[in-house]
Design a protein around this motif. Structure first.
Motif, PDB file in Angstrom:
ATOM      1  N   SER A 334       4.888   6.155   2.672  1.00  0.00           N
ATOM      2  CA  SER A 334       3.808   5.204   2.927  1.00  0.00           C
ATOM      3  C   SER A 334       3.950   4.601   4.315  1.00  0.00           C
ATOM      4  O   SER A 334       5.014   4.659   4.935  1.00  0.00           O
ATOM      5  CB  SER A 334       3.830   4.079   1.884  1.00  0.00           C
ATOM      6  OG  SER A 334       4.999   3.283   2.032  1.00  0.00           O
ATOM      7  N   ARG A 336       2.608   0.910   6.332  1.00  0.00           N
ATOM      8  CA  ARG A 336       1.863  -0.341   6.422  1.00  0.00           C
ATOM      9  C   ARG A 336       1.120  -0.315   7.743  1.00  0.00           C
ATOM     10  O   ARG A 336       1.702  -0.036   8.801  1.00  0.00           O
ATOM     11  CB  ARG A 336       2.810  -1.537   6.377  1.00  0.00           C
ATOM     12  CG  ARG A 336       2.155  -2.894   6.615  1.00  0.00           C
ATOM     13  CD  ARG A 336       1.547  -3.466   5.376  1.00  0.00           C
ATOM     14  NE  ARG A 336       0.917  -4.761   5.647  1.00  0.00           N
ATOM     15  CZ  ARG A 336       0.361  -5.527   4.706  1.00  0.00           C
ATOM     16  NH1 ARG A 336       0.371  -5.129   3.444  1.00  0.00           N
ATOM     17  NH2 ARG A 336      -0.186  -6.679   5.008  1.00  0.00           N
ATOM     18  N   SER A 488      -5.202  -5.318   7.156  1.00  0.00           N
ATOM     19  CA  SER A 488      -3.827  -4.830   7.033  1.00  0.00           C
ATOM     20  C   SER A 488      -3.546  -4.468   5.580  1.00  0.00           C
ATOM     21  O   SER A 488      -3.818  -5.267   4.681  1.00  0.00           O
ATOM     22  CB  SER A 488      -2.827  -5.901   7.478  1.00  0.00           C
ATOM     23  OG  SER A 488      -2.985  -6.212   8.840  1.00  0.00           O
ATOM     24  N   TYR A 489      -2.987  -3.286   5.348  1.00  0.00           N
ATOM     25  CA  TYR A 489      -2.637  -2.848   4.004  1.00  0.00           C
ATOM     26  C   TYR A 489      -1.651  -1.698   4.120  1.00  0.00           C
ATOM     27  O   TYR A 489      -1.371  -1.195   5.208  1.00  0.00           O
ATOM     28  CB  TYR A 489      -3.878  -2.405   3.216  1.00  0.00           C
ATOM     29  CG  TYR A 489      -4.689  -1.330   3.900  1.00  0.00           C
ATOM     30  CD1 TYR A 489      -4.372   0.017   3.735  1.00  0.00           C
ATOM     31  CD2 TYR A 489      -5.782  -1.654   4.699  1.00  0.00           C
ATOM     32  CE1 TYR A 489      -5.108   1.008   4.369  1.00  0.00           C
ATOM     33  CE2 TYR A 489      -6.525  -0.672   5.332  1.00  0.00           C
ATOM     34  CZ  TYR A 489      -6.179   0.661   5.155  1.00  0.00           C
ATOM     35  OH  TYR A 489      -6.907   1.638   5.776  1.00  0.00           O
ATOM     36  N   SER A 490      -1.123  -1.253   2.982  1.00  0.00           N
ATOM     37  CA  SER A 490      -0.224  -0.105   2.944  1.00  0.00           C
ATOM     38  C   SER A 490      -0.943   1.076   2.317  1.00  0.00           C
ATOM     39  O   SER A 490      -1.733   0.904   1.386  1.00  0.00           O
ATOM     40  CB  SER A 490       1.038  -0.419   2.132  1.00  0.00           C
ATOM     41  OG  SER A 490       1.828  -1.381   2.785  1.00  0.00           O
ATOM     42  N   HIS A 559       2.661  -0.505  11.322  1.00  0.00           N
ATOM     43  CA  HIS A 559       3.651  -1.584  11.267  1.00  0.00           C
ATOM     44  C   HIS A 559       5.033  -1.087  10.839  1.00  0.00           C
ATOM     45  O   HIS A 559       6.002  -1.249  11.566  1.00  0.00           O
ATOM     46  CB  HIS A 559       3.175  -2.677  10.310  1.00  0.00           C
ATOM     47  CG  HIS A 559       1.927  -3.365  10.751  1.00  0.00           C
ATOM     48  ND1 HIS A 559       1.853  -4.116  11.889  1.00  0.00           N
ATOM     49  CD2 HIS A 559       0.678  -3.395  10.204  1.00  0.00           C
ATOM     50  CE1 HIS A 559       0.620  -4.606  12.032  1.00  0.00           C
ATOM     51  NE2 HIS A 559      -0.109  -4.176  11.020  1.00  0.00           N
ATOM     52  N   ALA A 562       7.881   1.413   4.139  1.00  0.00           N
ATOM     53  CA  ALA A 562       8.592   0.596   3.151  1.00  0.00           C
ATOM     54  C   ALA A 562       9.874   1.253   2.667  1.00  0.00           C
ATOM     55  O   ALA A 562       9.931   2.472   2.446  1.00  0.00           O
ATOM     56  CB  ALA A 562       7.692   0.322   1.957  1.00  0.00           C
TER      57      ALA A 562
END
Length: 591
Positions: A334, A336, A488-490, A559, A562
């Motif tokens: 994943s 971000r 903003s999200y993953s 960003h 995870a």
């Protein structure tokens, strides 16, 4: 008082046998998610909760081996891996006979067998203009012959989509075989058929019976079925009585102690082992952690905010070790990210000054601070959207996202005319008009911390920013409609390849996975060229060129990636979240 029956059951558990006439206790796994589900019709959802639930109800023809590293495709409802032509344009799948859908009134009280026509219908649903989905591009990019034209015919005529119309690129050859033909080579097309969210078989009778209420009536061939649903609160899955005989037979890779323990525990057992899965929706970090610490949950993805308590100095806390709690850390597939809407008058566009504005924002934003302060070190800094688990990832790449540099960001804004002309402390656009940034996010405590960082770092370079909130489902709808400026999200990928993240900048994917609505002809041509090539140096070079164009025009800020830490109570066995399969409860056990 301890009853005699309890002593008998305890003794039976120790020996592996039960006294005559005694019923085995039901195995109920309790877990949670931090965001509410949208519903249970795969084409219409992309949130993590709905996707995970659907993966246990619906089944695609293929899956990924439960233990193999790197990821390896294996048959699921298919009898074998598909026949693939040498030019990667023709694919034939053959199903195992005797696989049954879960019982449902839509079938008129009769058992319903999975057949090839079900997969033909499942894929056609993505092309129905009445069905709002952000996943259609996955098939349209593959260019299945005739399906896009069938969709356009329905749009032009304003008539219902004709599911019975024959198309050259998708047809059932007989009861158990279906064929797909593509307009261009696609060496990785088969991976779509290992994703329940794209090719999990849906029965036409169920869709037609429930209509607008379909999201509450998922019916598949998978190991579980939906028993109870309290929206945004509780989802209960129970073992599907119609599920076929499936026995665990995966082999652990050498040197993977966790996988080896799972293999030893499950080898030869019929799946699923669990009778029930109870999924609670607990949005805030602290209540999630307290529920696990208090024994109310059997598994938990560790909230980053409690990392100092759970993993002091990177090791499981002694009090948790004494309880028998287990922890397993993995780098998820994943990224971000934040996207900039290129259709937005303030932030979008391809002119040098607009590119400079976006790059100044990403240079000013301190990803390291977000990882340290908000996510407590549970992430790896990202250099681009491509995640470490995907083909095409370059571990040597270093980009502008590596380290915040507010001074450089201010100089970039000054150079391109973003100045504070009225002396109020905020910069205006080069033409003197007001400049306002709008960042969207879910309304929880973590997002508030992230908003504080954005506010502080944008203020440091003289940019005014405000914040919009909504549920994840609401934000998805607004994103698809182009109503958000920055979000903003993953995003977790479902295949071991970097193509998905590159596709987030492909022009035809705008309004689907390309939330940024980035459209650049030069990029599109590079992207299309890499898609038709087999893996190798030529494709890697094109992928890197695509990546450099994304970094240059900055439709996204990457960003971090995870680090997920799964915590399990002592009774849990064989719990292993797979990077690409989402049906991990199929294998879990309790003792």
């Amino acid at each position: 008082m301890i009853q005699r029956r309890d002593l008998l059951l305890a003794a039976a558990a120790a020996t592996g046998a039960l006294p005559a006439g005694a019923e085995a206790p039901r195995k109920v796994l309790r877990c949670c998610y931090n965001s509410a589900e949208v519903g249970f019709d795969p084409p219409q959802v992309s949130d993590q909760t709905s996707v995970a639930v659907n993966a246990h109800i619906f089944e695609s023809p293929l899956a990924y081996d439960a233990l193999a590293e790197p990821a390896r495709l294996v048959p699921q409802t298919a009898a074998a891996l598909p026949e693939v032509s040498a030019d990667f344009r023709r694919f034939v799948f053959t199903l195992k006979p005797g696989i049954m859908f879960a019982d449902d009134p839509a079938f008129g009280g009769r058992p319903r067998e999975l057949v090839a026509a079900d997969y033909v219908y499942t894929i056609k649903r993505f092309y129905d203009p009445r069905l709002k989905t952000e996943h259609l591009y996955q098939f349209e990019t593959a260019r299945i012959l005739g399906l896009s034209e069938l969709r356009q015919r329905a749009i032009r005529s304003r008539m219902p989509f004709d599911y019975d119309a024959p198309v050259e690129g998708l047809r059932a050859l007989d009861r158990y075989r279906f064929e797909l033909r593509l307009a261009a080579p696609d060496p990785r097309f088969v991976h779509l058929f290992a994703n329940a969210g794209l090719t999990g078989a849906v029965a036409r009778e169920v869709v037609e019976r429930y209509g607008a209420d379909l999201m509450a009536h998922p019916v598949g061939t998978g190991p579980f079925r939906l028993r109870q649903w309290r929206r945004s609160s509780l989802i209960v899955l129970e073992k599907n009585p119609r599920f076929r005989e499936q026995f665990f037979d995966a082999v652990a890779p050498e040197g993977d102690a966790h996988a080896l323990a799972m293999q030893r525990h499950l080898q030869g057992k019929r799946l699923p082992v669990l009778d029930e899965v109870r999924i609670s929706i607990i949005e805030e970090e602290q209540p999630r952690w307290l529920a696990f610490a208090g024994g109310e949950l059997d598994t938990l993805e560790m909230p980053p905010g409690v990392a100092p308590l759970v993993l002091p100095r990177g090791r499981l806390a002694p009090h948790l070790q004494r309880r028998g709690v287990q922890a397993r850390a993995t780098v998820g597939a994943s990224t971000r990210l934040s996207y900039f809407n290129f259709d937005d008058a303030q932030i979008g566009g391809y002119t040098p000054e607009k590119v400079a504005l976006r790059r100044a924002i990403l240079i000013a934003y301190d990803n390291a601070a977000e990882i340290r302060l908000v996510f407590k070190g549970q992430a790896l800094p990202a250099q681009s959207l491509l995640s470490p688990s995907g083909y095409g990832y370059d571990p040597l790449l270093r980009s502008e996202m590596s380290a915040a540099d507010p001074a450089r960001a201010r100089a970039l804004l000054d150079t391109w005319g973003y100045l504070d002309r009225d002396g109020d402390g905020w910069r205006e656009n080069p033409d003197g008009s007001p400049l306002l940034l709008r960042l969207a996010g879910v309304a929880d405590s973590r997002q508030r911390q992230i908003n504080e960082l954005w506010s502080k770092q944008m203020q440091a370079i003289g940019l005014r920013i405000v914040f919009e909130t909504g549920t994840f489902g609401e934000l998805i709808k607004r994103a698809l409609a182009g109503k958000l400026q920055i979000w903003s999200y993953s995003w977790s990928v479902s295949t071991p390849d970097g193509d998905f993240f590159l596709g987030m900048a492909y022009g035809p994917n705008a309004e689907q996975s390309n939330d940024a609505r980035f459209r650049l002809a030069a990029y599109d041509r590079l992207y299309e060229r890499q898609r038709v090539l087999p893996d190798g140096p030529e494709r890697l070079a094109l992928m890197q060129q695509c990546n450099r164009l994304m970094l240059a025009y900055a439709p996204y800020i990457a960003h971090w990636h995870a680090i997920r830490v799964d915590l399990t109570q002592p009774a849990v066995r064989a719990y292993r979240r797979h990077a690409f399969n989402r049906d991990w409860w199929r294998y879990a056990d309790l003792v």
